[in-house]
Design an enzyme around this catalytic site. Structure first.
Site, PDB file in Angstrom:
ATOM      1  CG  HIS A 126      73.318   9.631  50.243  1.00 29.02           C
ATOM      2  ND1 HIS A 126      74.280  10.661  49.940  1.00 29.02           N
ATOM      3  CD2 HIS A 126      73.794   8.442  49.718  1.00 29.02           C
ATOM      4  CE1 HIS A 126      75.081   9.874  49.188  1.00 29.02           C
ATOM      5  NE2 HIS A 126      74.919   8.565  48.859  1.00 29.02           N
ATOM      6  N   GLY A 177      76.883   3.795  43.842  1.00 34.21           N
ATOM      7  CA  GLY A 177      76.266   4.987  43.355  1.00 34.21           C
ATOM      8  C   GLY A 177      76.386   4.783  41.642  1.00 34.21           C
ATOM      9  N   GLY A 178      77.681   5.269  41.132  1.00 36.66           N
ATOM     10  CA  GLY A 178      78.197   5.380  39.750  1.00 36.66           C
ATOM     11  C   GLY A 178      77.988   4.053  39.107  1.00 36.66           C
ATOM     12  N   GLY A 238      81.743   8.845  44.744  1.00 40.62           N
ATOM     13  CA  GLY A 238      81.971   9.887  43.545  1.00 40.62           C
ATOM     14  C   GLY A 238      83.228  10.272  42.960  1.00 40.62           C
ATOM     15  CD  GLU A 254      75.279  12.099  46.757  1.00 43.76           C
ATOM     16  OE1 GLU A 254      74.239  11.862  46.344  1.00 43.76           O
ATOM     17  OE2 GLU A 254      76.362  11.530  46.514  1.00 43.76           O
ATOM     18  CD  GLU A 287      76.952   5.640  50.625  1.00 44.24           C
ATOM     19  OE1 GLU A 287      76.850   4.956  49.549  1.00 44.24           O
ATOM     20  OE2 GLU A 287      76.368   6.655  50.716  1.00 44.24           O
ATOM     21  CG  ASN A 294      71.633   6.231  45.899  1.00 47.39           C
ATOM     22  OD1 ASN A 294      70.856   6.788  45.142  1.00 47.39           O
ATOM     23  ND2 ASN A 294      72.708   7.041  46.661  1.00 47.39           N
ATOM     24  CD1 TRP A 295      70.095   3.106  40.265  1.00 48.40           C
ATOM     25  CD2 TRP A 295      68.434   3.584  38.975  1.00 48.40           C
ATOM     26  NE1 TRP A 295      69.725   1.941  39.847  1.00 48.40           N
ATOM     27  CE2 TRP A 295      68.597   2.109  38.995  1.00 48.40           C
ATOM     28  CE3 TRP A 295      67.442   4.118  38.094  1.00 48.40           C
ATOM     29  CZ2 TRP A 295      67.803   1.341  38.178  1.00 48.40           C
ATOM     30  CZ3 TRP A 295      66.762   3.131  37.450  1.00 48.40           C
ATOM     31  CH2 TRP A 295      66.803   2.089  37.333  1.00 48.40           C
ATOM     32  CE  LYS A 296      75.181   8.576  44.936  1.00 46.08           C
ATOM     33  NZ  LYS A 296      76.486   9.280  45.095  1.00 46.08           N
ATOM     34  CB  SER A 316      85.001   5.005  44.858  1.00 51.59           C
ATOM     35  OG  SER A 316      84.669   6.194  44.512  1.00 51.59           O
TER      36      SER A 316
HETATM   37  P1  13P Z   1      79.747   6.016  44.252  1.00 54.60           P
HETATM   38  O1  13P Z   1      79.666   4.699  44.144  1.00 54.60           O
HETATM   39  O2  13P Z   1      79.585   6.740  42.920  1.00 54.60           O
HETATM   40  O3  13P Z   1      81.139   6.401  44.743  1.00 54.60           O
HETATM   41  O4  13P Z   1      78.498   6.627  45.271  1.00 54.60           O
HETATM   42  C1  13P Z   1      78.431   5.898  46.546  1.00 54.60           C
HETATM   43  C2  13P Z   1      77.140   6.352  47.012  1.00 54.60           C
HETATM   44  O5  13P Z   1      76.961   7.686  47.452  1.00 54.60           O
HETATM   45  C3  13P Z   1      76.027   5.407  47.232  1.00 54.60           C
HETATM   46  O6  13P Z   1      74.874   5.827  48.012  1.00 54.60           O
END
Ligand code: 13P
Length: 255
Positions: free
Chosen positions: A99, A238-239, A177, A101, A171, A9-11, A217
């Site tokens: 998600h 994510g990251g 993050g 967020e 999640e 997920n590149w956000k 993470s």
């Molecule tokens: P991180 O891997 O950056 O913690 O993010 C996870 C995430 O929200 C994937 O959708």
């Protein structure tokens, strides 16, 4: 047999050129995975603005293209929105929905998510449905109830046939993050709980076949332990999905 999946997920990261380079780098190095029929899958979810161009540089047999969201409505006067049908028309195969967020910053509720899930299914794409508790909910011991309600209010409104197309991603918000990964035991505990809920609702076969991803993470150094757990079928990243080396390092832990 259920499918193992690593999804990136590149956000809201990368400009178009960076996104294309990242997609190319991943595509070159993904080997045996097959988006549609293999036992493992690799998914990337770039921003909307990159989807069409990224689709041109990836091999759809290796990488499944996903979006990060879609509209609640089919079409019409909804300025700024992107419909499930539009996504389908440019080659998108899956859509991340719910998600944390989007729940936290854009007010997404179970009601809006059910509309989105239905539209994604109607357009023959796969919903990747996210659930997970906040830190205070875990500290109060409410994490099981929170996740149960998130799932029941949306996914258990589907027919068995529809539900079979959904990938679930657990999640925990406190792990996203933050560098604070859930322990493999914590992930296993709640994944097993989710699978039990699915068993009660849809029966043994569907529960056994359901892919449940862990997100929060996740990185090359902890992926192996997490994916080694019986009910953890891969990750939503994510990251670490923004660097080809790290993302590949996680994909390699899936086999
Ligand atoms: P991180 O891997 O950056 O913690 O993010 C996870 C995430 O929200 C994937 O959708």
């Amino acid at each position: 047999m259920r499918k193992n999946i690593v999804a990136g997920n590149w956000k809201m990261n990368t400009n178009l050129q960076e996104g294309i380079e990242l997609a190319k780098a991943i595509n070159e190095r993904v080997k045996t995975n097959n988006c549609d029929t293999g036992s493992t899958g690799v998914v990337i979810a770039p921003p909307f603005s990159h989807l069409y161009a990224v689709n041109e540089v990836i091999d759809p047999k290796k990488i499944c293209l996903a979006a990060q969201n879609c509209a609640t409505e089919e079409q019409g006067a909804y300025t700024g929105e992107i419909s499930a049908k539009m996504l389908k028309s440019i080659g998108v195969k899956a859509v991340i929905l719910g998600h944390s967020e989007r729940r936290a910053y854009y007010g997404e509720t179970s009601e809006t998510l059910l509309k989105k899930v239905n539209l994604v299914l109607k357009n023959e794409m796969k919903p990747i449905f996210c659930c997970g508790e906040k830190l205070e909910q875990r500290e109060a011991g409410n994490h099981f109830t929170v996740v149960e309600n998130q799932i029941k209010e949306v996914l258990f409104k589907l027919s068995a046939q529809e539900f079979e197309k959904v990938v679930i991603a657990y999640e925990p918000v406190w792990a996203i993050g933050t560098g604070k990964t859930a322990t493999a035991e914590q992930a296993q505990e709640i994944h097993a709980f989710i699978r039990k809920l699915v068993l009660a609702q849809f029966g043994q076969e569907i529960a056994d076949n359901k892919t449940i991803l862990y997100g929060g993470s996740c990185k090359p150094s902890n992926a192996k332990e997490l994916f080694g757990k019986a009910d953890v079928d891969g990750g939503l990243i994510g990251g670490a999905s923004l660097k080809a080396d790290d993302f590949l390092g996680i994909i390699n832990k899936m086999e």
